[in-house]
Write a protein that holds these residues in place. Sequence first.
Motif, PDB file in Angstrom:
ATOM      1  N   LYS A   1       0.784  -1.211  -0.162  1.00  8.00           N
ATOM      2  CA  LYS A   1       0.344  -0.221  -0.258  1.00  8.00           C
ATOM      3  C   LYS A   1       1.140   1.745  -0.195  1.00  8.00           C
ATOM      4  O   LYS A   1       0.645   2.174  -1.262  1.00  8.00           O
ATOM      5  CB  LYS A   1      -0.909  -0.322   1.429  1.00  8.00           C
TER       6      LYS A   1
ATOM      7  N   GLU B   1      -7.439   1.821  -1.185  1.00  2.00           N
ATOM      8  CA  GLU B   1      -6.463   1.358  -0.511  1.00  2.00           C
ATOM      9  C   GLU B   1      -7.108   1.815   1.055  1.00  2.00           C
ATOM     10  O   GLU B   1      -6.640   0.674   1.981  1.00  2.00           O
ATOM     11  CB  GLU B   1      -5.533   1.301  -0.684  1.00  2.00           C
ATOM     12  N   ILE B   2      -7.435   2.811   1.333  1.00  7.54           N
ATOM     13  CA  ILE B   2      -7.374   3.105   2.448  1.00  7.54           C
ATOM     14  C   ILE B   2      -8.723   2.414   3.011  1.00  7.54           C
ATOM     15  O   ILE B   2      -8.623   2.090   3.702  1.00  7.54           O
ATOM     16  CB  ILE B   2      -7.492   5.076   2.358  1.00  7.54           C
TER      17      ILE B   2
ATOM     18  N   SER C   1      -7.873  -1.426   4.044  1.00 10.07           N
ATOM     19  CA  SER C   1      -7.485  -1.304   5.364  1.00 10.07           C
ATOM     20  C   SER C   1      -8.230  -1.080   6.369  1.00 10.07           C
ATOM     21  O   SER C   1      -7.981  -1.890   7.579  1.00 10.07           O
ATOM     22  CB  SER C   1      -6.051  -0.061   5.019  1.00 10.07           C
TER      23      SER C   1
END
Length: 188
Positions: free
Chosen positions: A72, A107-108, A111
């Motif tokens: 990431k 991605e954030i 996660s």
Amino acid sequence: MRSLPNILSMSRILALPLLVGFLWWPEWRFGYGVAFVIYCLMGLTDYFDGYLARRQGTVSKLGVFLDPIADKIMVAAVILMLVGTRHDVAIITGIHIIAALVILLREIAVSGLREFLAGLRVSLPVSKLAKWKTALQLVALGALILVGAVPDIWWVKAVGLASLWGAAILTLITGWDYLRVGLKHMDS
């Protein structure tokens, strides 16, 4: 930490400042060429750390933690460098910034979702489609780094941008799939 897969994951994190350093000057073709080589080596370590951990039976908690973080931060750093250079020489510009933003936001979000679900002891396995997304993303970013080294070869940028949009579309699909799974475990 001393297992080869963990060392490979850590090497990606440690190589990141070097990669960013070579991407810092967008007019420096040689730097972008070196950055492309570093990026390719980082991609290879990403493949081999997981492969070796599974093959050797050395999957560790540290490795499970380090590998996705290394991925990431590498993706985020490269996207920011390709968007954040001066406008006249930036590689990801205009409407293509939307594709890059979709990838970063997913991605954030994923996660955060994984962290939330881990607290509930719910696993969120990586789907095959997410692996295709990652492959397209790696190709896209590699090609777009290469554009800085060979800006006169038009098809390199075309491949990079087409792959970036393909990755963004798969990002939306897989992000939605993960969110649907996560929503089942959230209080209403």
